[in-house]
Design a protein around this motif. Structure first.
Motif, PDB file in Angstrom:
ATOM      1  N   ALA A 118     -28.467  -6.280 -28.695  1.00 46.32           N
ATOM      2  CA  ALA A 118     -29.585  -5.706 -27.608  1.00 46.32           C
ATOM      3  C   ALA A 118     -29.331  -4.244 -27.598  1.00 46.32           C
ATOM      4  N   ARG A 119     -28.327  -3.579 -28.160  1.00 47.17           N
ATOM      5  CA  ARG A 119     -28.143  -2.102 -28.069  1.00 47.17           C
ATOM      6  C   ARG A 119     -27.276  -1.435 -29.177  1.00 47.17           C
ATOM      7  N   ILE A 120     -27.747  -0.357 -29.681  1.00 45.06           N
ATOM      8  CA  ILE A 120     -26.701   0.215 -30.740  1.00 45.06           C
ATOM      9  C   ILE A 120     -26.612   1.779 -30.314  1.00 45.06           C
ATOM     10  N   GLY A 121     -25.391   2.211 -30.357  1.00 48.19           N
ATOM     11  CA  GLY A 121     -25.167   3.506 -30.515  1.00 48.19           C
ATOM     12  C   GLY A 121     -24.874   3.971 -31.818  1.00 48.19           C
ATOM     13  N   ILE A 122     -25.493   5.243 -32.402  1.00 48.04           N
ATOM     14  CA  ILE A 122     -25.253   5.852 -33.662  1.00 48.04           C
ATOM     15  C   ILE A 122     -24.591   7.011 -33.558  1.00 48.04           C
ATOM     16  N   ASP A 123     -23.545   7.208 -34.196  1.00 48.07           N
ATOM     17  CA  ASP A 123     -23.164   8.750 -34.419  1.00 48.07           C
ATOM     18  C   ASP A 123     -23.491   9.263 -35.824  1.00 48.07           C
ATOM     19  N   ILE A 124     -24.433  10.037 -35.707  1.00 46.03           N
ATOM     20  CA  ILE A 124     -25.046  10.706 -36.969  1.00 46.03           C
ATOM     21  C   ILE A 124     -24.157  11.829 -37.426  1.00 46.03           C
ATOM     22  N   GLN A 171      -9.207   8.345 -28.272  1.00 49.05           N
ATOM     23  CA  GLN A 171      -9.211   9.422 -29.026  1.00 49.05           C
ATOM     24  C   GLN A 171     -10.335   9.702 -29.818  1.00 49.05           C
ATOM     25  N   LYS A 172     -10.863  10.858 -29.755  1.00 50.55           N
ATOM     26  CA  LYS A 172     -12.458  11.038 -30.484  1.00 50.55           C
ATOM     27  C   LYS A 172     -12.243  10.927 -31.822  1.00 50.55           C
ATOM     28  N   ASN A 173     -13.084  10.008 -32.427  1.00 47.03           N
ATOM     29  CA  ASN A 173     -13.382   9.765 -33.829  1.00 47.03           C
ATOM     30  C   ASN A 173     -14.976   9.044 -33.992  1.00 47.03           C
ATOM     31  N   ASP A 174     -15.432   8.883 -35.203  1.00 45.93           N
ATOM     32  CA  ASP A 174     -16.880   8.469 -35.293  1.00 45.93           C
ATOM     33  C   ASP A 174     -17.067   7.160 -34.708  1.00 45.93           C
ATOM     34  N   ALA A 175     -16.041   6.120 -34.686  1.00 47.09           N
ATOM     35  CA  ALA A 175     -16.294   4.779 -34.011  1.00 47.09           C
ATOM     36  C   ALA A 175     -16.271   5.049 -32.690  1.00 47.09           C
ATOM     37  N   ALA A 176     -15.266   5.764 -32.039  1.00 46.35           N
ATOM     38  CA  ALA A 176     -15.358   5.889 -30.769  1.00 46.35           C
ATOM     39  C   ALA A 176     -16.485   6.693 -29.986  1.00 46.35           C
ATOM     40  N   ASP A 177     -17.064   7.800 -30.656  1.00 47.92           N
ATOM     41  CA  ASP A 177     -18.160   8.273 -30.537  1.00 47.92           C
ATOM     42  C   ASP A 177     -19.220   7.189 -30.511  1.00 47.92           C
ATOM     43  N   ALA A 178     -19.707   6.471 -31.534  1.00 47.59           N
ATOM     44  CA  ALA A 178     -20.685   5.448 -31.522  1.00 47.59           C
ATOM     45  C   ALA A 178     -20.585   4.661 -30.348  1.00 47.59           C
ATOM     46  N   ALA A 179     -19.405   4.032 -30.041  1.00 46.71           N
ATOM     47  CA  ALA A 179     -19.130   3.121 -28.819  1.00 46.71           C
ATOM     48  C   ALA A 179     -19.630   3.847 -27.516  1.00 46.71           C
ATOM     49  N   ALA A 180     -19.218   5.337 -27.322  1.00 43.59           N
ATOM     50  CA  ALA A 180     -19.444   6.104 -26.186  1.00 43.59           C
ATOM     51  C   ALA A 180     -21.105   6.111 -26.092  1.00 43.59           C
ATOM     52  N   ILE A 181     -21.600   6.376 -27.494  1.00 40.77           N
ATOM     53  CA  ILE A 181     -22.979   6.362 -27.272  1.00 40.77           C
ATOM     54  C   ILE A 181     -23.741   5.386 -26.847  1.00 40.77           C
TER      55      ILE A 181
END
Length: 222
Positions: free
Chosen positions: A3-9, A85-95
């Protein structure tokens, strides 16, 4: 169903985090740049969120063209949803979480024309900064050998005339060296003038008024 996706570019490796309508995580994976559009092309239309940054508008347009609803958010608003902790996976989840919030503030996706107009202004600003650096160096070198002039364009013109003159106020080596800086100042000025003319033509065209970058109206009306 996602339903929803966050993408860390990023430049080369992206990370996507997707959830179902019940908020269960369905996907969290890395994508190479070349895989991004193919990945979204295989999905059913869904809500896609990303942080607003330099390349986000390009990706937003491309992903929206595949049928998805894309929303951009200021990074400072997404930061509050970072749970570990900030990383690509965590950023995408937050987005992914942030884009689903009903009170989130979003950034409009810029069109190609809007980005082109901003590019004109930014190129002009860069050349102005470079010309200022050249003029400061030009003035400093001349001051070292006793030639100073008033602040402003008139003073610069006077110093340029000193370099151009065929007299003994400068040694041959001094004149040769300063002529290179004078040439760069002239070249930068010509390029700035050309960009300013192009900016005015673009902004005065009938189709441009609705596409102006913020703050450009006063310049276009000058």
């Amino acid at each position: 169903m996602i339903a929803r996706i966050g993408i860390d570019i990023a430049k080369n490796v992206f990370h996507v985090h997707g959830v179902c309508p019940a908020e269960r995580q369905l996907i969290s994976r890395k994508l190479r740049r070349s895989q991004v559009l193919a990945f979204f092309g295989k999905l059913e239309p869904c809500l896609v969120g990303m942080e607003a940054c330099a390349t986000a508008h390009y990706w937003a347009r491309e992903i929206a063209a595949l049928g998805h609803e894309v929303r951009l958010m200021p990074p400072k608003y997404v930061k509050a949803y970072l749970k570990r902790q900030k990383n690509d996976a965590a950023d995408a989840a937050a987005i992914c979480e942030a884009v689903g919030r009903p009170d989130m503030r979003f950034v409009p996706v810029k069109s190609r024309d809007q980005q082109a107009a901003l590019m004109l202004h930014r190129a002009r600003d860069l050349l102005i900064r470079q010309r200022t650096m050249l003029i400061n160096a030009f003035r400093a070198h001349l001051a070292e050998i006793g030639h100073v002039a008033a602040v402003g364009r008139t003073g610069v013109t006077e110093l340029l005339e000193v370099v151009k003159a065929d007299d003994d106020r400068l040694s041959p080596l001094e004149r040769e060296t300063l002529s290179h800086l004078a040439g760069q100042i002239g070249d930068a000025t010509a390029r700035i003038t050309a960009l300013e003319k192009r900016i005015l033509v673009w902004h005065r065209s009938s189709e441009a008024w609705g596409l102006m970058p913020e703050g450009a109206e006063s310049y276009a009306k000058a």
